[in-house]
Design an enzyme around this catalytic site. Sequence first.
Site, PDB file in Angstrom:
ATOM      1  N   ASP A   1     -34.888 -48.547  70.653  1.00 33.93           N
ATOM      2  CA  ASP A   1     -35.115 -49.392  72.370  1.00 33.93           C
ATOM      3  C   ASP A   1     -37.011 -48.292  73.528  1.00 33.93           C
ATOM      4  OD1 ASP A   1     -34.330 -49.469  75.404  1.00 33.93           O
ATOM      5  OD2 ASP A   1     -33.282 -47.451  75.718  1.00 33.93           O
ATOM      6  N   SER A   2     -37.106 -48.824  74.142  1.00 39.34           N
ATOM      7  CA  SER A   2     -37.785 -48.293  74.926  1.00 39.34           C
ATOM      8  C   SER A   2     -37.420 -46.305  74.890  1.00 39.34           C
ATOM      9  CB  SER A   2     -38.135 -48.360  76.365  1.00 39.34           C
ATOM     10  OG  SER A   2     -37.636 -48.922  77.244  1.00 39.34           O
TER      11      SER A   2
ATOM     12  N   HIS B   1     -29.837 -48.453  80.224  1.00 39.55           N
ATOM     13  CA  HIS B   1     -29.547 -47.637  80.619  1.00 39.55           C
ATOM     14  C   HIS B   1     -28.775 -47.362  81.794  1.00 39.55           C
ATOM     15  CE1 HIS B   1     -34.006 -46.592  78.912  1.00 39.55           C
ATOM     16  NE2 HIS B   1     -33.436 -45.657  79.562  1.00 39.55           N
TER      17      HIS B   1
ATOM     18  N   GLU C   1     -34.109 -41.342  83.891  1.00 35.37           N
ATOM     19  CA  GLU C   1     -34.502 -40.854  82.798  1.00 35.37           C
ATOM     20  C   GLU C   1     -34.815 -39.167  83.264  1.00 35.37           C
ATOM     21  OE1 GLU C   1     -36.420 -41.597  79.706  1.00 35.37           O
ATOM     22  OE2 GLU C   1     -34.966 -43.236  79.024  1.00 35.37           O
TER      23      GLU C   1
ATOM     24  N   CYS D   1     -32.884 -53.005  74.243  1.00 35.02           N
ATOM     25  CA  CYS D   1     -33.149 -52.907  75.641  1.00 35.02           C
ATOM     26  C   CYS D   1     -33.595 -53.915  75.992  1.00 35.02           C
ATOM     27  CB  CYS D   1     -34.687 -52.125  74.738  1.00 35.02           C
ATOM     28  SG  CYS D   1     -36.507 -52.455  75.643  1.00 35.02           S
TER      29      CYS D   1
ATOM     30  N   CYS E   1     -29.755 -53.986  82.088  1.00 38.31           N
ATOM     31  CA  CYS E   1     -30.669 -53.230  80.301  1.00 38.31           C
ATOM     32  C   CYS E   1     -30.132 -51.738  80.211  1.00 38.31           C
ATOM     33  CB  CYS E   1     -31.690 -51.931  82.241  1.00 38.31           C
ATOM     34  SG  CYS E   1     -32.705 -50.930  81.875  1.00 38.31           S
TER      35      CYS E   1
HETATM   36  N1  DGL Z   1     -34.173 -49.967  77.730  1.00 45.75           N
HETATM   37  C1  DGL Z   1     -34.888 -50.293  78.718  1.00 45.75           C
HETATM   38  C2  DGL Z   1     -33.813 -51.978  79.173  1.00 45.75           C
HETATM   39  O1  DGL Z   1     -32.624 -52.348  78.506  1.00 45.75           O
HETATM   40  C3  DGL Z   1     -34.729 -50.415  80.209  1.00 45.75           C
HETATM   41  C4  DGL Z   1     -36.321 -49.313  79.989  1.00 45.75           C
HETATM   42  C5  DGL Z   1     -37.950 -49.482  81.006  1.00 45.75           C
HETATM   43  O2  DGL Z   1     -37.701 -49.861  81.409  1.00 45.75           O
HETATM   44  O3  DGL Z   1     -37.939 -49.321  79.056  1.00 45.75           O
HETATM   45  O4  DGL Z   1     -34.596 -53.176  79.516  1.00 45.75           O
END
Ligand code: DGL
Length: 266
Positions: free
Chosen positions: A6-7, A187, A154, A69, A185
């Site tokens: 993931d990012s 998150h 975050e 992600c 997403c």
């Molecule tokens: N976790 C990323 C997603 O599921 C979002 C976070 C980001 O913008 O990098 O899209």
Amino acid sequence: MIGVFDSGFGGLVVLREFLRLLPDYDYLYLGDNARIPYGTRSDRVVIRFTEQAVDYLFRQGCRLIVLACHTASARALRRIQQVWLPARYPGLRVLGVLIPTVEEAVARTRGKHIGVIATEGTVTSQSFELELKKLDPEVAVVQQACPLLVPIIESGEQEWEGTTLILRRYLAPFQGRVDTLILGCTHYSILKEQIRAILGPGHELICSGQVTAAKLVDYLHRHPEMETRLSRGGTRRYLTTDLTPRFAQLASLFMGHPLSSELVEL
Ligand code: DGL
């Protein structure tokens, strides 16, 4: 090993579900915390960053990688599967979270009105709308980009009263218009209960963690040629491209328990 990418921290909620359903395998998690967010970046950059991350995980010994992600799944996965992987690592696999989430939403919607909240990049890619309509052309899709949510999460501000106000604003287009909402997403599952409280009862909320874990179980059953290549030592390692003072607290929030991470350079 199974690689999970993931990012940032969001993919930990997906890994958590993998560990619940498939605890025996060895897992290697990579969060590109130094370069988050991906959701506001161009296709070119998301593809480049995701390829670097996937390449790193393969070089560490992963055989199967899940892009946990949505932004990377929506914007880089197709290219990685069709062009990059056959040229660089034929025989190895990269899967995403978007298709399992879409399949679950179509299976659970009663009124065929599906909402999607996601990063700007995911919404602009139209991937959710295209894939939902591919499965069921009759579904009506309402999408809303929520660029403030990843920075809020975050920074550990999910309990802040401003978060509720921002969520109310983002969720307003869905009131009375959808019966199912995709948290598009990884998150956003941290905000699931607040989202449920604002939308009210009677809405299905689809989070990618549980759904993708169930699909991974199914995938491994259907692909014994891959399953037999995965080691089963029950180990977990966590890699990150940045270790900030807040890291331990946030990792623990997403994972549900403290974890120790190794700093790496992609
Ligand atoms: N976790 C990323 C997603 O599921 C979002 C976070 C980001 O913008 O990098 O899209």
